[in-house]
Motif scaffolding. Sequence first.
Motif, PDB file in Angstrom:
ATOM      1  N   VAL A   1      33.837  21.192 -15.771  1.00  0.00           N
ATOM      2  CA  VAL A   1      33.153  22.487 -15.709  1.00  0.00           C
ATOM      3  C   VAL A   1      32.999  23.082 -17.107  1.00  0.00           C
ATOM      4  N   LEU A   2      33.949  22.818 -17.993  1.00  0.00           N
ATOM      5  CA  LEU A   2      33.809  23.303 -19.368  1.00  0.00           C
ATOM      6  C   LEU A   2      32.642  22.617 -20.074  1.00  0.00           C
ATOM      7  N   ARG A   3      32.438  21.335 -19.798  1.00  0.00           N
ATOM      8  CA  ARG A   3      31.283  20.636 -20.371  1.00  0.00           C
ATOM      9  C   ARG A   3      29.976  21.258 -19.853  1.00  0.00           C
ATOM     10  N   GLN A   4      29.952  21.596 -18.550  1.00  0.00           N
ATOM     11  CA  GLN A   4      28.759  22.233 -17.969  1.00  0.00           C
ATOM     12  C   GLN A   4      28.518  23.603 -18.601  1.00  0.00           C
ATOM     13  N   LEU A   5      29.583  24.381 -18.781  1.00  0.00           N
ATOM     14  CA  LEU A   5      29.447  25.703 -19.402  1.00  0.00           C
ATOM     15  C   LEU A   5      28.985  25.589 -20.852  1.00  0.00           C
ATOM     16  N   ASN A   6      29.489  24.611 -21.592  1.00  0.00           N
ATOM     17  CA  ASN A   6      29.048  24.396 -22.975  1.00  0.00           C
ATOM     18  C   ASN A   6      27.573  23.999 -23.027  1.00  0.00           C
ATOM     19  N   LYS A   7      27.151  23.165 -22.087  1.00  0.00           N
ATOM     20  CA  LYS A   7      25.739  22.765 -22.018  1.00  0.00           C
ATOM     21  C   LYS A   7      24.863  23.996 -21.786  1.00  0.00           C
ATOM     22  N   MET A   8      25.290  24.850 -20.850  1.00  0.00           N
ATOM     23  CA  MET A   8      24.511  26.054 -20.557  1.00  0.00           C
ATOM     24  C   MET A   8      24.555  27.037 -21.728  1.00  0.00           C
ATOM     25  N   ASN A   9      25.691  27.088 -22.424  1.00  0.00           N
ATOM     26  CA  ASN A   9      25.805  27.943 -23.605  1.00  0.00           C
ATOM     27  C   ASN A   9      24.800  27.517 -24.665  1.00  0.00           C
ATOM     28  N   ASP A  10      24.628  26.199 -24.831  1.00  0.00           N
ATOM     29  CA  ASP A  10      23.636  25.676 -25.778  1.00  0.00           C
ATOM     30  C   ASP A  10      22.213  26.066 -25.378  1.00  0.00           C
ATOM     31  N   GLU A  11      22.006  26.360 -24.078  1.00  0.00           N
ATOM     32  CA  GLU A  11      20.698  26.770 -23.570  1.00  0.00           C
ATOM     33  C   GLU A  11      20.534  28.292 -23.603  1.00  0.00           C
ATOM     34  N   GLY A  12      21.506  28.998 -24.190  1.00  0.00           N
ATOM     35  CA  GLY A  12      21.387  30.444 -24.339  1.00  0.00           C
ATOM     36  C   GLY A  12      22.174  31.264 -23.337  1.00  0.00           C
ATOM     37  N   TRP A  13      22.892  30.619 -22.434  1.00  0.00           N
ATOM     38  CA  TRP A  13      23.684  31.330 -21.435  1.00  0.00           C
ATOM     39  C   TRP A  13      24.988  31.824 -22.054  1.00  0.00           C
ATOM     40  N   GLU A  14      25.473  32.938 -21.531  1.00  0.00           N
ATOM     41  CA  GLU A  14      26.725  33.544 -22.005  1.00  0.00           C
ATOM     42  C   GLU A  14      27.587  33.883 -20.788  1.00  0.00           C
ATOM     43  N   VAL A  15      28.832  33.415 -20.782  1.00  0.00           N
ATOM     44  CA  VAL A  15      29.759  33.755 -19.698  1.00  0.00           C
ATOM     45  C   VAL A  15      30.171  35.207 -19.883  1.00  0.00           C
ATOM     46  N   TYR A  16      30.002  36.001 -18.820  1.00  0.00           N
ATOM     47  CA  TYR A  16      30.418  37.400 -18.905  1.00  0.00           C
ATOM     48  C   TYR A  16      31.492  37.752 -17.889  1.00  0.00           C
ATOM     49  N   SER A  17      31.818  36.843 -16.973  1.00  0.00           N
ATOM     50  CA  SER A  17      32.875  37.116 -16.002  1.00  0.00           C
ATOM     51  C   SER A  17      33.378  35.803 -15.422  1.00  0.00           C
ATOM     52  N   THR A  18      34.655  35.773 -15.099  1.00  0.00           N
ATOM     53  CA  THR A  18      35.248  34.600 -14.457  1.00  0.00           C
ATOM     54  C   THR A  18      36.146  35.053 -13.314  1.00  0.00           C
ATOM     55  N   GLN A  19      36.328  34.173 -12.347  1.00  0.00           N
ATOM     56  CA  GLN A  19      37.239  34.437 -11.238  1.00  0.00           C
ATOM     57  C   GLN A  19      37.901  33.140 -10.829  1.00  0.00           C
ATOM     58  N   VAL A  20      39.178  33.243 -10.550  1.00  0.00           N
ATOM     59  CA  VAL A  20      39.918  32.143  -9.963  1.00  0.00           C
ATOM     60  C   VAL A  20      40.690  32.750  -8.794  1.00  0.00           C
ATOM     61  N   PRO A  21      40.130  32.653  -7.590  1.00  0.00           N
ATOM     62  CA  PRO A  21      40.827  33.233  -6.443  1.00  0.00           C
ATOM     63  C   PRO A  21      42.208  32.612  -6.267  1.00  0.00           C
ATOM     64  N   ALA A  22      43.176  33.434  -5.885  1.00  0.00           N
ATOM     65  CA  ALA A  22      44.562  32.965  -5.735  1.00  0.00           C
ATOM     66  C   ALA A  22      44.656  31.847  -4.699  1.00  0.00           C
ATOM     67  N   ASN A  23      45.489  30.877  -5.002  1.00  0.00           N
ATOM     68  CA  ASN A  23      45.800  29.769  -4.092  1.00  0.00           C
ATOM     69  C   ASN A  23      44.581  28.964  -3.653  1.00  0.00           C
ATOM     70  N   THR A  24      43.609  28.820  -4.539  1.00  0.00           N
ATOM     71  CA  THR A  24      42.457  27.984  -4.213  1.00  0.00           C
ATOM     72  C   THR A  24      42.188  27.033  -5.366  1.00  0.00           C
ATOM     73  N   ALA A  25      41.331  26.097  -5.105  1.00  0.00           N
ATOM     74  CA  ALA A  25      40.927  25.146  -6.142  1.00  0.00           C
ATOM     75  C   ALA A  25      39.577  25.533  -6.735  1.00  0.00           C
ATOM     76  N   TRP A  26      39.114  26.754  -6.440  1.00  0.00           N
ATOM     77  CA  TRP A  26      37.819  27.226  -6.912  1.00  0.00           C
ATOM     78  C   TRP A  26      37.937  27.962  -8.231  1.00  0.00           C
ATOM     79  N   HIS A  27      36.960  27.768  -9.086  1.00  0.00           N
ATOM     80  CA  HIS A  27      36.834  28.513 -10.334  1.00  0.00           C
ATOM     81  C   HIS A  27      35.378  28.974 -10.401  1.00  0.00           C
ATOM     82  N   MET A  28      35.155  30.267 -10.609  1.00  0.00           N
ATOM     83  CA  MET A  28      33.792  30.786 -10.646  1.00  0.00           C
ATOM     84  C   MET A  28      33.520  31.431 -12.001  1.00  0.00           C
TER      85      MET A  28
END
Length: 104
Positions: free
Chosen positions: A69-96
């Motif tokens: 997912v970090l590789r995907q975020l870096n790819k999108m960052n190179d396309e001009g995207w900027e992460v402005y919020s993250t969430q990791v719900p408790a006790n899950t394997a999800w990262h948003m």
Amino acid sequence: MKHLKTTLLTFALLFSVNTLMAQEKYDYAVVNYDASSQSIFVSINGESFEQIKVSKDETKEKFLDLSPVLRQLNKMNDEGWEVYSTQVPANTAWHMYQLKRKEQ
């Protein structure tokens, strides 16, 4: 009288800056990483959706290695995207990750 002109000019300048900033438009994206299914889900502006399967060779530890997912975020960052919020719900394997970029 001079103070009145300065005050009015200051308010006019602040109003102009706020108006220009309010006119900026953004594209929004959500990137979800589900470590349990080893999939990355990308949704852009609610118009496009993509599921990216992560191969077992791309991770060293299924639930702890976030490299795909970090590789995907870096790819999108190179396309001009900027992460402005993250969430990791408790006790899950999800990262948003929520991203934005100025409309093109």
